[in-house]
Scaffold this motif. Structure first.
Motif, PDB file in Angstrom:
ATOM      1  N   ASP A 132      40.923  41.866  36.016  1.00 43.82           N
ATOM      2  CA  ASP A 132      41.316  43.117  36.666  1.00 43.82           C
ATOM      3  C   ASP A 132      42.803  43.363  36.414  1.00 43.82           C
ATOM      4  OD1 ASP A 132      41.985  45.166  38.361  1.00 43.82           O
ATOM      5  OD2 ASP A 132      40.935  44.347  40.108  1.00 43.82           O
ATOM      6  N   PRO A 133      43.145  44.405  35.601  1.00 47.49           N
ATOM      7  CA  PRO A 133      44.575  44.622  35.311  1.00 47.49           C
ATOM      8  C   PRO A 133      45.390  44.978  36.546  1.00 47.49           C
ATOM      9  CG  PRO A 133      43.216  46.377  34.361  1.00 47.49           C
ATOM     10  CD  PRO A 133      42.273  45.376  34.942  1.00 47.49           C
ATOM     11  N   ASN A 137      45.310  43.381  39.311  1.00 51.89           N
ATOM     12  CA  ASN A 137      45.400  42.199  40.164  1.00 51.89           C
ATOM     13  C   ASN A 137      46.146  41.092  39.426  1.00 51.89           C
ATOM     14  OD1 ASN A 137      44.974  39.909  41.722  1.00 51.89           O
ATOM     15  ND2 ASN A 137      42.753  40.208  41.916  1.00 51.89           N
ATOM     16  N   GLN A 138      47.259  40.640  40.001  1.00 53.66           N
ATOM     17  CA  GLN A 138      48.060  39.633  39.292  1.00 53.66           C
ATOM     18  C   GLN A 138      47.540  38.214  39.506  1.00 53.66           C
ATOM     19  OE1 GLN A 138      51.391  40.717  41.896  1.00 53.66           O
ATOM     20  NE2 GLN A 138      52.063  38.592  41.762  1.00 53.66           N
TER      21      GLN A 138
END
Lengths: 377, 377
Positions: free
Chosen positions: B104-105, B107-108
């Motif tokens: 998920d881009p 979410n880090q």
């Protein structure tokens, strides 16, 4: 069947292969043809592979390329491209699959970031690079958390302790190193490689052993896009977080020297702006200030640091080093030059370091390596 | 223009927003509509968002779902789905975009792994979870590197030091904790949360302060898929790496007690197999052995540990704890039960811990938390 499998289960069922199941059990969970990526060849060309059988278009986006490079698919739906020879360096890259930017699933070396997902490829030169792991004494990167009164939450922090610190007793100078917008506290470690660069410079006696503190620079503010004065207000929050929360935590738990001449602050991009702001705002605490691909606007400097500008002699006496690095192709180059000229006009002493290249982590590492050889000397 | 931008540049030009450019400069680089993901709601439903304007089909794959869940797109090409309420836990998940699994881009928090790219979502319950950051004294996670003579290369290692270790002088018991196939040395930290679980258990006086060592379990062997005997040969390499390289490094650089009764070894999946093998192979070095979702085949045990099986009384005298945890839905459940029965038949004393669920990190954390309360007591 593989197409239905989600990638998370791969680790688990690959585990079965190593746990040694009977052939029959293996047959029930066939392993997909694995793609290795990236593959760096001896001639410094690099092959990138991605398994994406349903994709219409796959491109490589990398900071050593001018534009995106198309990949071509084989009959198994594995897309590939070989590029280069590439100038030796550690580069961020990602695939763009039908317009969606994704990290390379074949590569475990990720770019820590809040928003985008990119991978890292290391193209070594004939000599070991300064950021590479060499046979020298190594420091530690210590992940910790602290309670921020300023932000009212627990925050992450990474602290580099130099070789010998673990076993020693002495105190070290301390360098606060801040990363850029959307970066995390890990970015100066995983992408900036500050630990290996310092290990190598210390071994070469080109840098003094120091503790380096990597804060998480995002103060959780800042949409909608701020004006320069609003940005400075965000810098004020960072200033408070650093001076009231992070510095007391570091000085309570690590053997650092509590002396302005043994404290440095620098950063890349937004972190550079935060470092300039916090440095000038606390000349009683910092004698060394570095700006990597960053600047302050004259508007902000006039509003907040008029006194520093009014008495440059006193300011220059306090500043052991004010260092400004920027690349000619940086999209902030014009503003950085404007800030440089502003400081010249105000007779505030500083070192200017202009390089080729743009707003990249290759330049950020370059500026870091240059300044690590200046701080605390 | 945005479509042409690769994601790597986003951090850079977002930086400009925080550095405070003039409105005109901002106008030249408009910011894409940002998607926040995941969003955990108070009722424990979770909304996942992904901006993928060109995608034909986007699905959510998550370990709290039975099968993949389709997302639906809005007119801006932002795909969304809200699922749940979800049982409180920390879950891996990923998107499947036209068949390609991606993190998920938005979410880090990433799942460290050699091969697949997944993200992590924390669904909190009414009470703070054992793996959450609470207001208790915290330890450190120390990233270091060591020279492996066994593998002839520098290898990474993460060492957890408990609260007070940094300031203290005393020695601690040491627990070697190994992750699974395709996992890295970071997985027990970022996904397993061993540091926060231990911080909390130590604060609750349910676990003794200990040093925990996270090796990188992959010995760089193992294709083609091994038989159980070949897998055991890989375990021998891990055995050598751990006992000849990692343990001497740890005992030289950290304050750990060099006593078999103060040494534990455990792991998840392949790491569990490696721990069982290394533990039984070194009963003079380890008194505590844990297997989380793993097993050894009778074939392997008979070949390598016949003497331990021949004299169960002596073996049981040496073993302070042999702990085996597995989920009923684990694809290795049958093999784990076979190993358990084998040990019963050999009269080798052990604790069996059977739970619901499968070969997941939710179970791995559960087994870790259970055993951390047993080791060194």
């Amino acid at each position: 069947m593989i197409a239905e499998k989600n990638s998370i289960t791969l680790g688990a069922f690959a585990a079965s292969l190593c746990l040694g199941l009977a052939a029959s059990a293996r047959a029930q969970s066939p392993r997909p043809p694995q793609t290795h990526s990236p593959i760096v060849h001896a001639n410094r060309t690099v092959t990138f592979n991605l398994r994406a059988p349903n994709a219409k278009k796959v491109e490589l986006s990398a900071q050593f390329l001018k534009g995106n490079q198309p990949l071509t698919a084989d009959t198994n739906g594995v897309w590939s491209v070989t590029v280069g020879p590439v100038e030796p360096n550690l580069y961020p890259y990602n695939f763009v699959v039908d317009g969606l930017s994704v990290a390379d699933p074949g590569n475990q070396h990720l770019f820590p970031n809040e928003r985008f997902k990119a991978s890292l490829v290391d193209v070594p030169g004939d000599q070991p690079s300064l950021y590479s792991v060499q046979e020298v004494p190594h420091g530690e990167m210590r992940y910790c958390v602290y309670q921020s009164k300023t932000l009212g939450r627990v925050r992450p922090l990474i602290v580099y302790t130099p070789p010998g610190y673990r076993e020693g007793k002495g105190k070290c100078p301390v360098f606060y190193l801040v990363s850029g917008t959307t970066d995390t506290e890990e970015t100066w470690f995983k992408v900036g490689r500050v630990n290996f660069i310092l290990d190598n410079l210390i071994a070469q006696k080109k840098a003094v052993p120091m503790v380096v503190v990597l804060p998480y620079g995002n103060m959780m503010m800042g949409t909608p896009p701020p004006t320069s004065i609003q940005a400075a207000d965000m810098y004020k929050v960072f200033n408070d977080e650093l001076t009231r929360d992070i510095m007391p935590f570091v000085e309570a738990h690590y053997r650092v020297i509590s002396d302005r001449e043994k404290r440095a602050i620098a950063g890349f991009s937004r972190g550079g702006g935060q470092s300039l702001f916090t440095g000038f705002n606390n000349l009683d605490k910092f004698a060394w200030i570095g700006s990597y691909s960053a600047y302050l606007t004259p508007e902000v400097f006039d509003k907040y640091f008029a006194s520093a500008a009014a008495d440059p002699k006193a300011t220059n006496k306090k500043l052991k080093l004010l260092w400004l690095g920027v690349g000619k192709a940086d999209f902030l180059y014009k503003q950085a030059v404007e800030f440089d000229d502003y400081l010249k006009g105000k007779k505030i002493a500083h070192q200017s370091f202009v390089t080729e290249g743009g707003h990249t982590w290759m330049n950020a590492r370059h500026y870091l390596a240059e300044t690590l050889q200046l701080y605390f000397k």
